[in-house]
Design an enzyme around this catalytic site. Structure first.
Site, short mmCIF file in Angstrom:
data_model
loop_
_atom_site.label_atom_id
_atom_site.label_comp_id
_atom_site.label_asym_id
_atom_site.label_seq_id
_atom_site.Cartn_x
_atom_site.Cartn_y
_atom_site.Cartn_z
N GLU A 82 67.93 138.36 70.85
CA GLU A 82 66.66 138.36 70.12
C GLU A 82 66.84 138.69 68.63
OE1 GLU A 82 62.92 139.02 72.67
OE2 GLU A 82 64.15 140.82 72.93
N HIS A 101 62.85 146.21 66.99
CA HIS A 101 62.25 145.60 68.16
C HIS A 101 62.43 146.55 69.35
CE1 HIS A 101 61.01 142.91 71.26
NE2 HIS A 101 62.20 142.94 71.83
N HIS A 103 61.08 147.87 73.50
CA HIS A 103 60.41 147.62 74.78
C HIS A 103 59.69 148.89 75.24
CE1 HIS A 103 63.77 144.43 75.65
NE2 HIS A 103 62.94 144.03 74.72
N HIS A 171 56.12 142.43 77.01
CA HIS A 171 57.48 142.55 76.48
C HIS A 171 57.68 143.84 75.69
CE1 HIS A 171 60.85 140.22 74.12
NE2 HIS A 171 61.17 141.47 74.34
ZN LIG Z 1 62.92 142.26 73.62
#
Ligand SMILES: [Zn+2]
Length: 249
Positions: A82, A101, A103, A171
């Site tokens: 990603e 980023h 989760h 996500h």
């Molecule tokens: Zn991710």
């Protein structure tokens, strides 16, 4: 800037990036997954992040350089699937220097119901620029839920717009800032905002959110003291805070 000074600056960036990985793992923004990047101090068309590894384990030797244009690593090594999240945002937002980023389980419920995070407390005032939602079903028929192409990275960056955070349904979330210290701060305090929201609604009444002027003033006051939490959090993970903020605005 001499070659020695330029080399020192890059070394400092890489060291701080490793520290940021450890801090965000310590605060449970990251687990085995999640990643953080920083734009190159020498070339805005490049950025740094780790090779594909759990953030708590990242060391300086794991950091690789990537192209903003393609999202691909410079050289033979690899990075996270990603990485295109980061590249897409750096392409679209010239003032953004760092991207996280996550989760984080505290944020996923808000993306699942399409409810934006808002600032109840002054510490979370960076949310004043909005909290858009990214619905990956609108962008691809692939069902992996992952942003693993330039096209999806661009779509996510478009949804982010001028905000500091975008929630990704099913996500997690992606957080951006004009400096590494601020993106670490925002990634941690996004969960703080989520916690407050749930607590307040548990009381049974709608909260009073920060107003526009309050949020603008509070956000700039917090940004001016970004060194303080950075120093604390660095110490908590046994890393030097370096005491300077020369490459952060
Ligand atoms: Zn991710």
């Amino acid at each position: 800037m001499s070659d020695t000074e330029a080399g020192d600056l890059e070394t400092s960036h890489v060291r701080d990036l490793v520290t940021a990985n450890r801090i965000l793992a310590h605060h449970r923004v990251f687990d085995a997954w999640g990643h953080i990047s920083i734009r190159s101090p020498h070339d805005p068309a490049r950025f740094f992040m780790s090779t594909s590894r759990a953030p708590a384990l990242v060391v300086e030797q794991d950091v690789v350089e990537l192209n903003v244009d393609t999202g691909e690593v410079v050289g033979e090594r690899t990075s996270y699937a990603e990485r295109h999240i980061h590249a897409g945002i750096y392409r679209r937002r010239a003032n953004i220097q760092a991207v996280v980023h996550t989760h984080s389980s505290g944020l996923i419920p808000f993306g699942a119901v399409g409810r934006p995070l808002r600032a109840i407390a002054h510490t979370d005032a960076f949310l004043i620029d909005g909290c858009p939602m990214f619905e990956i079903r609108d962008e691809t028929d692939d069902h992996t839920m992952l942003v693993e192409s330039s096209q999806l990275g661009d779509a996510l960056a478009r949804r982010l717009g001028d905000a500091a955070i975008v929630l990704m349904r099913g996500h997690g979330a992606t957080v951006v800032a004009p400096s590494l210290r601020e993106v670490v701060y925002r990634a941690i305090y996004a969960s703080h905002a989520a916690d407050l929201e749930l607590t307040v609604w548990g009381l049974g009444d709608a909260p009073r959110y920060l107003g526009e002027q309050e949020a603008r003033a509070a956000a700039s006051a917090i940004a001016a003291t970004a060194q303080r939490p950075w120093e604390l959090w660095s110490a908590q993970v046994g890393r030097p805070a370096n005491g300077k903020d020369r490459h952060d605005r």
